[in-house]
Scaffold this motif. Structure first.
Motif, PDB file in Angstrom:
ATOM      1  N   GLY A   1      36.592  45.792  36.067  1.00  9.27           N
ATOM      2  CA  GLY A   1      37.167  44.717  35.276  1.00  9.27           C
ATOM      3  C   GLY A   1      36.583  43.361  35.562  1.00  9.27           C
ATOM      4  O   GLY A   1      36.795  42.416  34.811  1.00  9.27           O
ATOM      5  N   GLY A   2      35.821  43.261  36.656  1.00  9.36           N
ATOM      6  CA  GLY A   2      35.152  42.006  36.946  1.00  9.36           C
ATOM      7  C   GLY A   2      36.100  40.828  37.050  1.00  9.36           C
ATOM      8  O   GLY A   2      37.183  40.915  37.623  1.00  9.36           O
ATOM      9  N   GLU A   3      35.716  39.716  36.467  1.00 12.12           N
ATOM     10  CA  GLU A   3      36.489  38.484  36.570  1.00 12.12           C
ATOM     11  C   GLU A   3      37.818  38.568  35.827  1.00 12.12           C
ATOM     12  O   GLU A   3      38.721  37.766  36.063  1.00 12.12           O
ATOM     13  CB  GLU A   3      35.658  37.306  36.051  1.00 12.12           C
ATOM     14  N   ASN A   4      37.955  39.532  34.927  1.00 19.37           N
ATOM     15  CA  ASN A   4      39.218  39.694  34.206  1.00 19.37           C
ATOM     16  C   ASN A   4      40.274  40.431  35.031  1.00 19.37           C
ATOM     17  O   ASN A   4      41.427  40.491  34.636  1.00 19.37           O
ATOM     18  CB  ASN A   4      38.977  40.459  32.897  1.00 19.37           C
ATOM     19  N   ASN A   5      39.866  41.000  36.148  1.00 18.32           N
ATOM     20  CA  ASN A   5      40.790  41.725  37.023  1.00 18.32           C
ATOM     21  C   ASN A   5      41.214  40.806  38.159  1.00 18.32           C
ATOM     22  O   ASN A   5      40.396  40.422  39.001  1.00 18.32           O
ATOM     23  CB  ASN A   5      40.112  42.988  37.568  1.00 18.32           C
ATOM     24  N   ILE A   6      42.503  40.453  38.205  1.00 20.41           N
ATOM     25  CA  ILE A   6      42.984  39.517  39.209  1.00 20.41           C
ATOM     26  C   ILE A   6      42.763  40.053  40.622  1.00 20.41           C
ATOM     27  O   ILE A   6      42.682  39.281  41.589  1.00 20.41           O
ATOM     28  CB  ILE A   6      44.476  39.202  38.977  1.00 20.41           C
TER      29      ILE A   6
ATOM     30  N   ASN B   1      40.147  41.004  41.797  1.00 20.98           N
ATOM     31  CA  ASN B   1      38.823  40.534  42.225  1.00 20.98           C
ATOM     32  C   ASN B   1      38.790  39.037  42.505  1.00 20.98           C
ATOM     33  O   ASN B   1      37.705  38.457  42.628  1.00 20.98           O
ATOM     34  CB  ASN B   1      37.784  40.861  41.155  1.00 20.98           C
ATOM     35  N   TRP B   2      39.945  38.412  42.641  1.00 21.56           N
ATOM     36  CA  TRP B   2      39.975  36.956  42.719  1.00 21.56           C
ATOM     37  C   TRP B   2      39.147  36.399  43.888  1.00 21.56           C
ATOM     38  O   TRP B   2      38.576  35.306  43.780  1.00 21.56           O
ATOM     39  CB  TRP B   2      41.408  36.440  42.793  1.00 21.56           C
TER      40      TRP B   2
ATOM     41  N   TYR C   1      35.170  35.532  42.987  1.00 24.72           N
ATOM     42  CA  TYR C   1      34.759  34.655  41.873  1.00 24.72           C
ATOM     43  C   TYR C   1      35.151  33.210  42.160  1.00 24.72           C
ATOM     44  O   TYR C   1      36.290  32.929  42.573  1.00 24.72           O
ATOM     45  CB  TYR C   1      35.388  35.122  40.556  1.00 24.72           C
TER      46      TYR C   1
ATOM     47  N   SER D   1      35.868  30.883  40.217  1.00 31.64           N
ATOM     48  CA  SER D   1      36.944  30.367  39.381  1.00 31.64           C
ATOM     49  C   SER D   1      38.310  30.528  40.035  1.00 31.64           C
ATOM     50  O   SER D   1      39.267  29.857  39.654  1.00 31.64           O
ATOM     51  CB  SER D   1      36.948  31.083  38.027  1.00 31.64           C
TER      52      SER D   1
END
Length: 470
Positions: free
Chosen positions: A210-215, A217-218, A221, A223
């Motif tokens: 899910g990359g950056e859309n998966n919380i 992975n916070w 990133y 952001s």
């Protein structure tokens, strides 16, 4: 032989005596005390019951100074795990604002991803709650001024940052050693937190689908995260500030993404140098490909600090559930009278180097916990047992142990402060200094330049006032 044993004993006790005297002055790390009446308990809620939140709940369940009455997390599995961990049948919420609306909640733990620390902490303060917020206290330069302004409007509310080393008996003892000159003039501190993520596929730093859309992975990133600087260096940079007694003047650093090229955009290794007002230096390293720690004869891994003064050195690392805190003190060789070449014409001339006959630093001497202090009231067997334990610790056969886990101490201290109004050791100013160090260190690595700490004033300005009162 008996005389030699007695001399060895006296030598060790004399060497340890200086630290014992300092340790006796350490405050703030008492044995966990029971709260007598249930109505004295601080009613608290927690926002964020993921890995760190559930870890803190495991410790909070054994602290009678507070009672968990509400939990909040956007992930149902995390929320259920938090409920199962604390065992007090708390109310559960997906929206943190509903938790803050509960009138019977005195305090809130904000244990969420870094990028939402600021808005949640502000909302909790505005709701009239005491707040324990995990480091870093804020994420962006503008938030420094916003949270400081809002906290000033709520002077009776406690705001504590999650920097547990400040609540460690061992670290407090070393701080007293520094302040009392036992280590001489402390000019250098080095720290590292090395991990081997290549061999750790289930790490919190491993990329999930899910990359950056998966919380989840916070951490990887920009952001949402400050990377290794925020998650790891923040703990140890705070120790440097504490031991040196000030914030740095500037920071230089090198960070890069060399190995973990899976879509993340935070560095997978960082190296930093910070210069302090009195010429002191703090050097730091965090890498992803090797966890070796060159302290304590290589018996511990990953993280530790080395505090170096003109009269001695301390190697120290924080304890955790699986291993205790360790602190070793090495004394510098004694000073020797200066000699000239004419003093002894029979000695061979050695060019290009100054030879030190006394060898390297002496030690290590374990820094003792209060249960191993000699009071003078011990019976024969108790005295011999204490000496034996000290000797075994000096040989690395026995491990040092803090009487109380610093995590327990910091949590109980927060809950008690909610009742007493006592200022936390890791208060808002400690938390802000820590957060500023993280932000400016990342800037120094990103821009490849020396970044001065007064630049935070230009970066943040006064633009980010706290969210308007609702």
């Amino acid at each position: 032989m008996a005389q030699e044993n007695d001399l060895s004993r006296r030598d060790l006790l004399k060497a340890a005596g200086a630290v014992t005297a300092v340790a006796a002055t350490v405050q703030g790390a008492p044995a966990i005390q029971k709260v007598r009446a249930a109505n004295d308990q601080v009613q608290f809620g927690m926002i964020g019951t993921g890995s760190r939140g559930s870890y803190l709940l495991k410790h909070l369940k054994n602290i009678d100074a507070g009672r968990c009455v509400a939990l909040c997390d956007i992930n149902p599995e995390n929320l259920k795990h938090g409920v199962d961990t604390i065992g007090t049948n708390p109310k559960t919420f997906k929206d943190y604002r509903e938790l803050l609306a509960m009138k019977d909640i005195d305090a809130v733990f904000v244990i969420t991803p870094l990028f939402v620390h600021y808005p949640l902490t502000c909302d909790a303060l505005k709701a009239g709650k005491h707040v324990f917020c995990e480091k870093c206290l804020v994420f962006k330069p503008q938030e420094v001024y916003g949270l400081r302004a809002l906290a000033a409007e709520h002077p009776k509310q406690i705001l504590q940052t999650g920097l547990q080393r400040r609540y460690s008996y061992f670290y407090q003892t070393v701080k007293n050693m520094v302040d009392k000159g036992i280590l001489g003039d402390v000019h250098h501190i080095h720290a590292q937190w090395h991990r081997n993520l290549i061999n750790e596929p289930s790490s919190l730093w491993t990329m999930k689908p899910g990359g950056e859309n998966n919380i989840a992975n916070w951490r990887v990133y920009r952001s949402m995260s400050g990377g290794y600087t925020a998650e790891l260096m923040s703990h140890q940079g705070d120790i440097a500030d504490w031991m040196f007694g000030s914030q740095p003047e500037f920071v230089m650093g090198l960070g890069s993404l060399d190995t973990l090229k899976d879509g993340r955009d935070v560095y997978d290794n960082i190296q930093l140098i910070m210069k302090y007002p009195k010429g002191q230096k703090f050097t730091y390293s965090s890498i992803s490909t090797n966890q070796f720690l060159p302290f304590f004869n290589g018996n511990r891994a990953q993280m530790g600090e080395i505090i170096m003064g003109t009269e001695g050195t301390v190697e120290i690392t924080v304890g955790f559930d699986e291993a205790p805190c360790v602190a070793w003190w090495y004394r510098e060789p004694p000073k020797k009278a200066a000699t000239t070449a004419a003093a002894d014409k029979n000695k061979p001339f050695v060019a290009g180097a100054t030879m030190v006959a006394s060898g390297g630093a002496r030690g290590p001497i374990p820094i003792m916990t209060s249960d191993l202090e000699f009071t003078g009231k011990e019976g024969f067997f108790d005295r011999e047992a204490k000496f034996a334990r000290r000797w075994l610790m000096s040989k690395g056969v026995m491990a040092q142990e803090e009487q109380d886990n610093p995590v327990d101490v910091e949590l109980e201290s927060f809950l008690k402060a909610c009742r007493s109004g006592e200022r936390p050791r890791a208060d808002i100013e400690v938390g802000m200094a820590d957060a500023v160090s993280v932000m400016l260190s990342n800037l120094a690595m990103d821009e490849g330049r020396k970044v001065y700490f007064n630049e935070i004033e230009k970066l943040g300005g006064q633009a980010a006032a706290a969210p308007k009162k609702g």
